[in-house]
Design a protein around this motif. Sequence first.
Motif, PDB file in Angstrom:
ATOM      1  N   PRO A   1       6.875   8.714  -1.374  1.00 53.43           N
ATOM      2  CA  PRO A   1       8.286   8.451  -1.666  1.00 53.43           C
ATOM      3  C   PRO A   1       9.073   7.962  -0.453  1.00 53.43           C
ATOM      4  O   PRO A   1      10.123   7.363  -0.604  1.00 53.43           O
ATOM      5  CB  PRO A   1       8.815   9.800  -2.142  1.00 53.43           C
ATOM      6  N   ASN A   2       8.570   8.233   0.737  1.00 53.79           N
ATOM      7  CA  ASN A   2       9.269   7.817   1.950  1.00 53.79           C
ATOM      8  C   ASN A   2       8.252   7.189   2.902  1.00 53.79           C
ATOM      9  O   ASN A   2       7.865   7.802   3.888  1.00 53.79           O
ATOM     10  CB  ASN A   2       9.963   9.031   2.586  1.00 53.79           C
ATOM     11  N   PRO A   3       7.811   5.948   2.622  1.00 50.63           N
ATOM     12  CA  PRO A   3       6.674   5.402   3.359  1.00 50.63           C
ATOM     13  C   PRO A   3       6.955   5.117   4.826  1.00 50.63           C
ATOM     14  O   PRO A   3       6.049   5.154   5.641  1.00 50.63           O
ATOM     15  CB  PRO A   3       6.348   4.112   2.607  1.00 50.63           C
ATOM     16  N   PHE A   4       8.190   4.827   5.191  1.00 47.26           N
ATOM     17  CA  PHE A   4       8.499   4.452   6.573  1.00 47.26           C
ATOM     18  C   PHE A   4       9.246   5.542   7.313  1.00 47.26           C
ATOM     19  O   PHE A   4       9.789   5.308   8.378  1.00 47.26           O
ATOM     20  CB  PHE A   4       9.279   3.146   6.599  1.00 47.26           C
ATOM     21  N   ASP A   5       9.306   6.749   6.753  1.00 53.57           N
ATOM     22  CA  ASP A   5       9.974   7.897   7.380  1.00 53.57           C
ATOM     23  C   ASP A   5      11.420   7.591   7.771  1.00 53.57           C
ATOM     24  O   ASP A   5      11.855   7.881   8.879  1.00 53.57           O
ATOM     25  CB  ASP A   5       9.181   8.387   8.590  1.00 53.57           C
TER      26      ASP A   5
ATOM     27  N   TYR B   1       0.806  -1.225   0.000  1.00 54.45           N
ATOM     28  CA  TYR B   1       0.000   0.000   0.000  1.00 54.45           C
ATOM     29  C   TYR B   1       0.840   1.276   0.000  1.00 54.45           C
ATOM     30  O   TYR B   1       0.534   2.194  -0.755  1.00 54.45           O
ATOM     31  CB  TYR B   1      -0.975  -0.001   1.176  1.00 54.45           C
ATOM     32  N   PRO B   2       1.900   1.397   0.801  1.00 52.09           N
ATOM     33  CA  PRO B   2       2.716   2.629   0.724  1.00 52.09           C
ATOM     34  C   PRO B   2       3.355   2.831  -0.643  1.00 52.09           C
ATOM     35  O   PRO B   2       3.534   3.966  -1.085  1.00 52.09           O
ATOM     36  CB  PRO B   2       3.786   2.438   1.805  1.00 52.09           C
ATOM     37  N   ILE B   3       3.683   1.731  -1.320  1.00 46.67           N
ATOM     38  CA  ILE B   3       4.276   1.854  -2.646  1.00 46.67           C
ATOM     39  C   ILE B   3       3.221   2.330  -3.645  1.00 46.67           C
ATOM     40  O   ILE B   3       3.475   3.207  -4.467  1.00 46.67           O
ATOM     41  CB  ILE B   3       4.878   0.498  -3.071  1.00 46.67           C
ATOM     42  N   LEU B   4       2.031   1.764  -3.561  1.00 42.07           N
ATOM     43  CA  LEU B   4       0.976   2.129  -4.501  1.00 42.07           C
ATOM     44  C   LEU B   4       0.409   3.521  -4.226  1.00 42.07           C
ATOM     45  O   LEU B   4      -0.163   4.140  -5.115  1.00 42.07           O
ATOM     46  CB  LEU B   4      -0.155   1.102  -4.449  1.00 42.07           C
ATOM     47  N   SER B   5       0.557   4.004  -3.005  1.00 43.53           N
ATOM     48  CA  SER B   5       0.022   5.328  -2.679  1.00 43.53           C
ATOM     49  C   SER B   5       0.997   6.432  -3.095  1.00 43.53           C
ATOM     50  O   SER B   5       0.753   7.594  -2.791  1.00 43.53           O
ATOM     51  CB  SER B   5      -0.272   5.421  -1.184  1.00 43.53           C
TER      52      SER B   5
END
Length: 53
Positions: free
Chosen positions: A43-47, A36-40
């Motif tokens: 650019p920095n999904p995990f901070d 989901y973070p990749i598809l949303s």
Amino acid sequence: MKEESKKGLSYETSFIIKVLLIVFVVGVVVLFAVIYPILSHNPNPFDVAAPKG
């Protein structure tokens, strides 16, 4: 000799179905949490901070 007095699925079959269903649900949740973070397009999904050197 084993007696199949219950109608429907045996205990082993129902247990295997329950285990496979739980594994499938957990797998979908983990896959969704990863993808989901990749598809949303975040650019920095995990901070994670980039190292500055």
